[in-house]
Enzyme design. Sequence first.
Site, short mmCIF file in Angstrom:
data_model
loop_
_atom_site.label_atom_id
_atom_site.label_comp_id
_atom_site.label_asym_id
_atom_site.label_seq_id
_atom_site.Cartn_x
_atom_site.Cartn_y
_atom_site.Cartn_z
CD GLU A 119 -2.00 -1.19 3.12
OE1 GLU A 119 -2.14 -0.13 3.76
OE2 GLU A 119 -2.15 -2.29 3.64
CE LYS A 159 5.64 5.04 6.80
NZ LYS A 159 5.24 6.42 7.14
CG ASP A 195 4.54 12.69 4.55
OD1 ASP A 195 4.62 12.43 5.76
OD2 ASP A 195 5.31 13.47 3.96
CE1 TYR A 203 -2.61 2.36 9.52
CE2 TYR A 203 -2.47 4.26 8.07
CZ TYR A 203 -2.24 3.66 9.29
OH TYR A 203 -1.63 4.38 10.27
CE LYS A 209 9.39 6.27 6.40
NZ LYS A 209 10.22 7.24 7.03
CB CYS A 233 30.25 25.29 27.16
SG CYS A 233 28.50 25.59 26.91
CB CYS A 269 27.92 27.92 30.73
SG CYS A 269 28.76 26.33 30.64
CB CYS A 278 29.03 21.87 28.05
SG CYS A 278 28.82 22.92 29.48
CB CYS A 327 25.62 24.64 31.05
SG CYS A 327 25.43 25.08 29.31
N1 5U1 Z 1 -0.57 2.24 4.55
C1 5U1 Z 1 -0.24 2.03 5.83
N2 5U1 Z 1 0.39 2.90 6.60
N3 5U1 Z 1 0.53 2.32 7.81
C2 5U1 Z 1 1.10 2.79 8.96
N4 5U1 Z 1 -0.48 0.89 6.53
C3 5U1 Z 1 -0.01 1.06 7.78
N5 5U1 Z 1 -0.01 0.23 8.84
C4 5U1 Z 1 0.53 0.66 9.99
C5 5U1 Z 1 1.09 1.95 10.07
C6 5U1 Z 1 1.70 2.42 11.35
O1 5U1 Z 1 0.56 -0.13 11.12
C7 5U1 Z 1 0.06 -1.48 11.12
C8 5U1 Z 1 0.89 -2.44 10.37
C9 5U1 Z 1 0.08 -1.91 12.58
#
Ligand code: 5U1
Length: 673
Positions: free
Chosen positions: A112, A114, A116, A224, A313, A407, A410, A425, A431
Amino acid sequence: MNASERACILRAEIDEHNYRYYVLDAPLISDAEYDRLFRELQALEADHPELVRSDSPTQRVGAAPLTGFAAVLHVTPMLSLNNAFADDEVMAFDRRVREGLAVDDEVSYVAEPKFDGLAVSLSYEQGSLTRGATRGDGSRGEDVTANLRTLHSIPLHLRGSGWPELLEVRGEVLMWHSDFVRMNARQREKGDKEFVNPRNAAAGSLRQLDPRITAARPLRFFAYGIAVAAGAALPATHSALLERLAEWGFPVAPERRRVSGPAGLLAYYADMGARRVALPYDIDGVVYKVDDLAAQERLGFVSRAPRFALAHKFPAEEAITTLLDISIQVGRTGALTPVARLMPVFVGGVTVTNATLHNEDEIRRKDVRIGDTVVVRRAGDVIPELARVLPERRPASATAFVMPTTCPVCGSLAVRNDDEAVARCTGGLYCPAQRKQALLHFASRRAMDIEGLGDRLVEQLIEAAIVRTPADLYRLGLLALANLARMAEKSASNLLAAIEQSKQTTLARFIYALGMRNVGEATARDLARHFGSLDRLLAADQGQLLQVPDVGPVVAQCIRQFCSEPHNLEVIAQLRAAGVNWTAGEATAPVAGSVAGKLFVLTGTLPSLGRDAARQMIEAAGGKVSASVSKKTDFVVAGAEAGSKLEKAQSLGVPVIDEGQMLALLTPGRSVP
Ligand code: 5U1
């Protein structure tokens, strides 16, 4: 048709159009038609207040502004994922999975994106959304129900059928790029602060005390996973579970795929890497999970991360800029860290002006000189670092950096031990820089959680010599605070209330707050669990410390050093005298995680949970449920009209607990009353 019937039809129609618009991205009617239906329902509910239901689409924004967020204890902790950057780390993950499952064949995974964004947890009882919480530190988050209710992609009531009595869904809140750009344009027009990237915008929007502000922000949600499902059987695979979530009305990443073996994982990663820029939202990698849920359970967890999942990542983003200067930052433990002061540069979604240079050796190894053209790297949330120098662009005026021997804050001597990479330090809490960092750490969210005690304020308190140690915080009065520049009386009294509230804490948080070197949150929790009392920890010798899981000689030595320093013991005594306390025996009481493998027997009628729901909650926390009481039973959970099982438990001396005590036992950080 009467008003009640019409309201019912309108609610169903609006819900359907909401779902088609926000979840399926396939609207059937125009915005104007949708507005007409919505206004009709609003008018009907205004004329007939008795028809208003909390899960009506008109009730997404209705809650009054809050003064603060209540804490939420996650029954199943919200874990983090182990990270990988390189292909061989992914191969090693797959190898560990196959070894763990004792299989030679290729393993099926779900891959899947990830997201952000921000992880949240949504609880549904009998299909209705009852609570929404942030991840917080994984065990304790914030109750942001009123805010999450305003997100149209989060169902207030589940669609379809077959949902569990109690369901806890995990997912991510995020903001799409296009929405972010539009929102920032609006902020600019209003003269309000713009957000640096969609992730910060999503986080800032969700943590608003007034839900009307959140409602005006274009936040989205993707589900998810499921953390708790009590009272209904779940499918056998993660992929089927995601389908089920989609049937219940949750948006689920359309980019999810079932793949096989490490080659399948790496092909997915490459594919998503190529598609990343075209996606409507930011992703910082992909997530792999073993598809078979029984296999996931067999693989279990290591420390705070599941063995059955991995975050792969994307490489860090890089940008070129000029190194203007190198300054020295003094940390909580006195470490002198050289920091690169840079010509501002936009990288990985934020403007970077500083980057860590780690230590003197690193500067030498990279041959960094002031005035150099440098490459700055930023991966996800990680602190930006100076990756390398471009020597071909070095100006003749570039100058070498000399690490100071004292330092810069200080003036105390800075000493570098032979076995360490950093100079420190020697000023200790004399400090001001160390004092400031120690206080900020003490007050931080995962430590004593004193809201409002920020960077600038701590600096002021130290400068004015009002606060020297954490114990001084508990002696602060309104007058001293109100006399500080830019401190309104309201903020001062809020801060005092937060300090007062922080007195009731847990042993693990307190140990973490003390800021011993090399004692992070997880170690603090282990120490609290192992020793059960602060006095036992303070008196522990090296040998006793080494018996704590994951404590090695270096950590044990740091703890000994801290605990044998009279000044530290004095501060601890003052904190206790000021009223800082935790529940006696709290650390030794079983907490979630330690429920793993424990045998429960349920008897009688529990006040709120059905038998199946209780069983599923115990099993979700790693415990087992048996039908009969024996000497091996760890707990009997007794409700009304408990009969022979209760008697047998009493005759065998098996602990008998009620539903509340069971929930406390399954909840991390909570003691058994
Ligand atoms: N897509 C996705 N992101 N994410 C983050 N799935 C997913 N699963 C997570 C996390 C922290 O945790 C489970 C595997 C427990």
